[in-house]
Motif scaffolding. Structure first.
Motif, PDB file in Angstrom:
ATOM      1  N   THR A 157      35.348  16.608  42.010  1.00 56.65           N
ATOM      2  CA  THR A 157      36.782  16.337  41.932  1.00 56.65           C
ATOM      3  C   THR A 157      37.047  14.918  42.425  1.00 56.65           C
ATOM      4  O   THR A 157      36.195  14.287  43.059  1.00 56.65           O
ATOM      5  CB  THR A 157      37.564  17.336  42.786  1.00 56.65           C
ATOM      6  N   ALA A 158      38.254  14.415  42.125  1.00 60.16           N
ATOM      7  CA  ALA A 158      38.567  13.011  42.404  1.00 60.16           C
ATOM      8  C   ALA A 158      38.465  12.675  43.883  1.00 60.16           C
ATOM      9  O   ALA A 158      38.125  11.534  44.243  1.00 60.16           O
ATOM     10  CB  ALA A 158      39.962  12.687  41.878  1.00 60.16           C
ATOM     11  N   ASP A 159      38.749  13.641  44.766  1.00 58.95           N
ATOM     12  CA  ASP A 159      38.670  13.367  46.199  1.00 58.95           C
ATOM     13  C   ASP A 159      37.291  13.650  46.782  1.00 58.95           C
ATOM     14  O   ASP A 159      37.060  13.470  47.988  1.00 58.95           O
ATOM     15  CB  ASP A 159      39.739  14.146  46.969  1.00 58.95           C
ATOM     16  N   GLY A 160      36.369  14.110  45.952  1.00 57.26           N
ATOM     17  CA  GLY A 160      35.005  14.339  46.393  1.00 57.26           C
ATOM     18  C   GLY A 160      34.813  15.536  47.298  1.00 57.26           C
ATOM     19  O   GLY A 160      33.735  15.697  47.890  1.00 57.26           O
ATOM     20  N   THR A 161      35.786  16.427  47.387  1.00 59.26           N
ATOM     21  CA  THR A 161      35.674  17.578  48.282  1.00 59.26           C
ATOM     22  C   THR A 161      35.190  18.841  47.577  1.00 59.26           C
ATOM     23  O   THR A 161      34.978  19.858  48.240  1.00 59.26           O
ATOM     24  CB  THR A 161      37.023  17.879  48.959  1.00 59.26           C
ATOM     25  N   VAL A 162      35.024  18.793  46.270  1.00 66.49           N
ATOM     26  CA  VAL A 162      34.517  19.929  45.500  1.00 66.49           C
ATOM     27  C   VAL A 162      33.458  19.426  44.528  1.00 66.49           C
ATOM     28  O   VAL A 162      33.652  18.416  43.853  1.00 66.49           O
ATOM     29  CB  VAL A 162      35.643  20.642  44.721  1.00 66.49           C
TER      30      VAL A 162
END
Length: 304
Positions: A157-162
């Protein structure tokens, strides 16, 4: 739900095992895995692909290196390496050299925080022989998952959390929470399980949707963040393998395919396709080294 569009064919090449496609520096870059070729797709659909580099071992996927034009980190051979603009290779780690069965690297991608992730698999697709590795910004390579048969992706995901990771042989895509600081993975949950075809390459878009190429079906599919199916794109090739979102506005879905294993390949098996979609993606994230590229000794890896 199927898209009533005719995909455009990109270039004249037909790839044995086209994968690892990424949009970077205003172009689509991809690999023909078993031939070890790194290629750039042409703007002219009647032109051949441009060779960026040739290496004498399988080349699964690459990510650009931030601040170093023409430099790549690559999932290649039995590990992870650097490739410079002249095509020279410097190994970072080769953790699969001593595996009990013959192994090669497969798909790989950089996450939004500058780390590079890459999966390995057995040439014979031996059950549970594969792993997922993470190249941190300090140059350390760590095995983070074991017991995968054919890993594909990952996609973030764009925020790198998934992180989404496909185990293609089992037909499943799993979703993992990711600690953005350390890159540590949390407990996974099933995201999508396919009963026909295999999930292969993946990418996310700006709405959090997940696209996957579905090997053996001639389809690319988009899933909503809740795992429900949103859209199917039908392709004139039976083995879609990798995909990315790119083009000037991020709204072109590029899909690679393969003719490997087909007794009678059709004229478009192994082609690369382009389809216009509604929701854009973003260019491929780069690998962001924290210090000098030579800071970590070659062939060093932590493989717990």
């Amino acid at each position: 739900m199927s898209a009533p569009v005719s995909p455009a064919v990109v270039g004249t090449d037909r790839l044995e095992l086209g994968e690892g496609i990424r949009w970077t520096d205003g172009r689509a870059v991809l690999t023909d895995i078993l031939s070890g070729r790194l290629l750039s797709a042409p703007d002219d659909p009647a032109a051949p692909f441009t060779r960026i580099a040739d290496v004498p071992f399988p080349l699964g996927a690459v990510a650009p290196v931030e601040g170093r034009p023409g430099h790549w980190v690559a999932a290649a051979g039995t590990g992870i390496c650097r490739i410079d603009p002249a095509g020279r290779v410097e190994w970072i780690a080769r953790p699969e050299d001593d595996a009990p069965v013959a192994m090669r690297m497969n798909d790989g991608v950089a996450d939004p925080h500058g780390r590079f992730w890459a999966g390995s698999m057995a040439y014979e697709a031996t059950e549970d022989a594969g792993s997922l590795y993470r190249l941190d910004r300090d140059g350390r390579v760590t095995r983070v998952l074991r017991d995968i048969t054919i890993p594909n992706g990952p996609a973030f995901t764009a925020d790198g959390t998934v992180m989404y990771l496909a185990d293609s042989a089992r037909g499943v895509i799993r979703r993992y929470p990711v600690d953005p600081g350390s890159g540590d993975l949390g407990t996974p949950e099933p995201f999508v399980t396919l009963t026909i075809g295999s999930p292969d390459g993946m990418t996310t878009d700006t709405e959090g949707g997940l696209w996957t190429a579905v090997w053996g079906t001639g389809q690319a599919r988009r899933y909503h963040p809740d795992g429900s199916l949103d859209r199917i794109v039908e392709l004139p090739a039976g083995q879609p393998a990798g995909l990315c979102l790119g083009g000037p506005d991020g709204r072109t879905l590029f899909v690679t395919s393969a003719h490997i294993g087909l007794a009678a390949p059709g004229p478009l098996d192994g082609a690369v396709f382009a389809v216009r979609v509604d929701v854009p993606g973003t260019p491929a994230a780069p690998y962001r080294p924290a210090g000098p590229a030579s800071a970590t000794p070659a062939d060093r890896a932590d493989t717990p």
